[in-house]
Design an enzyme around this catalytic site. Structure first.
Site, PDB file in Angstrom:
ATOM      1  CG  ASP A  17      -2.270  -0.624   0.980  1.00  0.00           C
ATOM      2  OD1 ASP A  17      -2.772  -0.532  -0.153  1.00  0.00           O
ATOM      3  OD2 ASP A  17      -2.822  -1.228   1.936  1.00  0.00           O
ATOM      4  NE  ARG A  66      -0.740   1.993   4.050  1.00  0.00           N
ATOM      5  CZ  ARG A  66      -1.147   3.134   3.498  1.00  0.00           C
ATOM      6  NH1 ARG A  66      -2.405   3.500   3.613  1.00  0.00           N
ATOM      7  NH2 ARG A  66      -0.322   3.923   2.843  1.00  0.00           N
ATOM      8  CB  CYS A 126      -5.314   7.990  -1.203  1.00  0.00           C
ATOM      9  SG  CYS A 126      -7.045   8.010  -0.849  1.00  0.00           S
ATOM     10  CG  HIS A 149      -7.984   7.383   5.640  1.00  0.00           C
ATOM     11  ND1 HIS A 149      -7.165   6.714   4.757  1.00  0.00           N
ATOM     12  CD2 HIS A 149      -7.429   7.210   6.871  1.00  0.00           C
ATOM     13  CE1 HIS A 149      -6.172   6.141   5.434  1.00  0.00           C
ATOM     14  NE2 HIS A 149      -6.305   6.424   6.721  1.00  0.00           N
TER      15      HIS A 149
HETATM   16  N1  ARG Z   1      -5.393   0.263   1.356  1.00  0.00           N
HETATM   17  C1  ARG Z   1      -5.037   1.510   1.969  1.00  0.00           C
HETATM   18  C2  ARG Z   1      -5.425   1.452   3.442  1.00  0.00           C
HETATM   19  O1  ARG Z   1      -6.438   0.882   3.750  1.00  0.00           O
HETATM   20  C3  ARG Z   1      -5.708   2.637   1.273  1.00  0.00           C
HETATM   21  C4  ARG Z   1      -5.317   3.968   1.780  1.00  0.00           C
HETATM   22  C5  ARG Z   1      -6.020   5.089   1.084  1.00  0.00           C
HETATM   23  N2  ARG Z   1      -5.511   6.339   1.509  1.00  0.00           N
HETATM   24  C6  ARG Z   1      -6.226   7.389   1.878  1.00  0.00           C
HETATM   25  N3  ARG Z   1      -5.596   8.483   2.146  1.00  0.00           N
HETATM   26  N4  ARG Z   1      -7.515   7.360   1.991  1.00  0.00           N
HETATM   27  O2  ARG Z   1      -4.737   1.951   4.285  1.00  0.00           O
END
Ligand code: ARG
Length: 274
Positions: free
Chosen positions: A62, A92, A268, A174
């Site tokens: 990611d 992450r 993102c 988010h």
């Molecule tokens: N797969 C990532 C997560 O779940 C996606 C992040 C998307 N980023 C964002 N700024 N909304 O962390």
């Protein structure tokens, strides 16, 4: 010239379920992902942006979502700074030191927060007001209220107020999926993503609040990038087009289908640098 940081999608994949968008039903097409990412870079450049990149790392699937690993800012008298995140998911979390090193090597002051059991996910949940006068901070799914409070304490030392906003829709996990500042007076929001108190403060703080539908928000139409009079978005509807027109913005559609499988889109995938 505005500058953005992106991470090439070399190792991008969906390997687990960190948010409701992520399922293994349709696998990521890496060739398509690369083309979409390159198109996004091209559109940013056509809109006058300098694109900088960080090297992707094998196993950090990611890492392409460059908005999350640090919060970046600049304050007169203090200089350029970056606040490393504490990410909820272990893969992450491992992205963060790579980004912190990138910023350290470019002379940003790093502000390390003592998170304890709290979390804070960078520009996923922390958005600047366009004129830099305040920061909006979402919490509830990824960032915790405690993480936001620790961040707010650090920002208050620089005189920057932080407005905390409780998120309640798992598809808007988010803040950058349900709040998009268009200019100093107007913002796009999806009202269903907020607690009643959060919604009331948004209405108080913005002169013009434009509402997205659930369908628009869940298709990442509030996850756009405002740059040079353009609104870079993965999809468009006539009502959203009318809002953008009213705010003097021209929609530019960039397909991000592969990244949407991971729960992210245009906003993102980048971080603006001061
Ligand atoms: N797969 C990532 C997560 O779940 C996606 C992040 C998307 N980023 C964002 N700024 N909304 O962390």
């Amino acid at each position: 010239m505005p500058t953005v940081l992106l991470c090439p999608p070399h190792y991008f994949d969906v390997v687990d379920q960190k948010n409701p968008y992520m399922s293994r039903e349709s696998a990521v097409d890496r060739v398509k992902a690369r083309t979409q990412w390159e198109t996004l870079c091209g559109v940013l450049q056509q809109n006058g942006c300098e694109v900088q990149t960080i090297d992707p790392v094998d196993g950090l699937e990611d890492m392409v979502f460059a908005a999350n690993q640090v919060f970046v800012g600049e304050k007169i008298g203090y200089g350029k700074f970056a606040v490393p995140s504490r990410m909820v998911y272990p893969s992450r979390h491992r992205e963060v030191p790579f980004y912190a090193d990138w910023f350290r090597a470019r002379d940003y002051k790093l502000i390390d927060l003592d998170y304890g059991d709290d979390y804070l996910e960078g520009h996923g949940d922390l958005l600047w007001h366009p004129d830099g006068s305040r920061i909006y901070a979402g919490y509830g799914f990824r960032s915790t209220l405690g993480g936001v409070e620790k961040f707010a304490a650090a920002m208050s030392e620089m005189g920057i107020p932080v407005v905390s906003l409780q998120l309640v829709d798992p598809y808007c996990y988010h803040l950058d999926t349900c709040l998009c500042p268009l200019n100093n007076d107007a913002a796009l929001i999806f009202p269903g993503a907020y607690s009643a108190e959060a919604l009331a403060s948004l209405h108080k703080l913005w002169k013009r609040v434009h509402l997205l539908t659930a369908d628009e928000a869940h298709r990442f139409m509030g996850n756009g990038i405002v740059i040079n009079g353009s609104y870079i978005t993965p999809h468009m509807t006539p009502p959203l087009e009318a809002i953008l027109h009213q705010e003097g913005l021209t929609p530019v559609i960039v397909d991000t289908s592969e990244f949407e499988k991971a729960g992210g889109s245009c906003f993102c995938m980048k971080t603006f640098l001061p």
